[in-house]
Design an enzyme around this catalytic site. Sequence first.
Site, PDB file in Angstrom:
ATOM      1  N   CYS A  88     -65.402 -14.155  -2.779  1.00 42.98           N
ATOM      2  CA  CYS A  88     -64.520 -14.911  -3.338  1.00 42.98           C
ATOM      3  C   CYS A  88     -63.316 -15.775  -3.312  1.00 42.98           C
ATOM      4  O   CYS A  88     -62.156 -14.799  -3.582  1.00 42.98           O
ATOM      5  CB  CYS A  88     -65.827 -16.182  -2.338  1.00 42.98           C
ATOM      6  SG  CYS A  88     -64.640 -17.049  -1.172  1.00 42.98           S
ATOM      7  N   HIS A 226     -70.281 -13.571   0.041  1.00 43.04           N
ATOM      8  CA  HIS A 226     -71.366 -14.263  -1.087  1.00 43.04           C
ATOM      9  C   HIS A 226     -72.463 -13.235  -1.396  1.00 43.04           C
ATOM     10  O   HIS A 226     -73.010 -14.320  -0.749  1.00 43.04           O
ATOM     11  CB  HIS A 226     -70.795 -15.525  -1.013  1.00 43.04           C
ATOM     12  CG  HIS A 226     -70.174 -16.935  -0.526  1.00 43.04           C
ATOM     13  ND1 HIS A 226     -69.214 -17.519  -2.305  1.00 43.04           N
ATOM     14  CD2 HIS A 226     -68.726 -17.109  -0.164  1.00 43.04           C
ATOM     15  CE1 HIS A 226     -68.006 -18.103  -1.930  1.00 43.04           C
ATOM     16  NE2 HIS A 226     -68.538 -17.660  -0.939  1.00 43.04           N
ATOM     17  N   GLU A 228     -74.110 -13.488  -4.040  1.00 46.44           N
ATOM     18  CA  GLU A 228     -75.157 -14.062  -4.672  1.00 46.44           C
ATOM     19  C   GLU A 228     -75.922 -15.141  -3.878  1.00 46.44           C
ATOM     20  O   GLU A 228     -76.506 -15.685  -4.599  1.00 46.44           O
ATOM     21  CB  GLU A 228     -74.392 -14.701  -5.773  1.00 46.44           C
ATOM     22  CG  GLU A 228     -73.831 -15.917  -5.289  1.00 46.44           C
ATOM     23  CD  GLU A 228     -72.496 -16.263  -4.264  1.00 46.44           C
ATOM     24  OE1 GLU A 228     -71.104 -16.832  -3.952  1.00 46.44           O
ATOM     25  OE2 GLU A 228     -71.906 -14.772  -4.128  1.00 46.44           O
TER      26      GLU A 228
END
Length: 455
Positions: A88, A226, A228
């Site tokens: 990002c 994202h 993660e």
Amino acid sequence: MHKIAIIQFPGLNTEYETRREINRCGMRGEFFRWNDLPEKLAKYDGYVIGGGFSYEDRGRAGIIAALDPIMEVIKTQAGQGKPVLGICNGAQILVESGLIPGIDGNKLAMALARNKRINGNGEILGSYYNAWVSFKCTSSKGSCMFTKNFNEGEIIQAPIAHGEGRFATDIPDLMLYLKAKDQMAFRYCDETGVITDNFPVNPNGAMFNVAALSNPAGNVMAIMPHLERASKASEKLFTSLRDSLNDRKAEGLGKNRVHHLNAKPISLWPLSVFQPQAKSLQMMIALIITDNEAETFEMTLKNLGWPKVTLKRASHIELGYQGKPDLPKVMSKIIKSGLLLNTNKEWATVQFPKEKLTYDAKREKFLPIPKAENTDDAGITFRLLVREKPDFVGTAKASAIQKRLKMSEVTGVLTGTLWEITIPTKSQKVAQEELKKLVSTHLFFNPHRQSAFII
């Protein structure tokens, strides 16, 4: 155990979940602050720059961090084959630094521009978008250190949360080249894997629906979703990194792939001279309060070797009109509506056809501009206008004025940022050369998403 440096720039906010996922996959994630000694970075096996809003996205997302001295060290380490992942805001930093897509010399070759979100009725939606999206792996096995454990064609779901995630370039055929060379690691698709360019399948208008790009060698990747924050996808992402580090050869990493891109960058110089529309007004909007963005730019220039260059910043509005309206009355109505500025913290000057006036918000009237003090000793000042392309904000402002204020005499709005750049010299030749160098830093504009003019 492989040690991964998680770079912390001011404003990033995903470092803890990033560290959690790195550790969960059998590596050791360690925070590394942007102002720590850069030479310490060499001891790490890889690097991750996470999401957030580094330096509050001042100027444009990622540019201030991209020009930080620590990035020169990361470029060196990447050149030695160490993995670098940008998620990002981290992706924005990698693109602005030139590490992605990886043209020779890390030259700027693309942008992560403002989201292009248009609904089925043709209405422009707000740029920031936060949602779960689908995308699929479009790189072959062994082409990228971060996709090693993904199958080509595998569909992934993960959240996005950004306002500037549209991969874009003005270099002809560059995206076709990146696709042919297997650098498009992930592309947005629907839940069945079909790639279509319409919103919301393509959530930000990225060229070729690109969600992630790698460099030619496959050891650097910029990704907007994202991963993660999506457990299954995150595990595949970081175990791919772990396994690639375990096997430095990465089962053919780099095989049959060029390690350099020889595309020609966009020329920035000379700058075009601004030409306003025939029937238009120009409005400059400046802050009454401290301008943190201008101060951050001055700080960046100081770090780059220009300690005495000073800056002033204003928003620039070019408002087109038709017929013969009472222009002061038109502008007064627009200003009081709050659509273009907040008079509690901003003040406006308007260039009418025959005179330039300032708006007094307390008295609700236009007044002559007070005579400025003589500042010749400060140096030579240039005025640089920067505009987004396309200007979605201006289009939305024009629609609001026409529909909400019912002002059909307004034909369009173009928005931009006006920089006053003062270079401490009395020599016009020296000032021009310094301005050319300043422009070449890409601090003020990225030509793959913005146009720039001298006023």
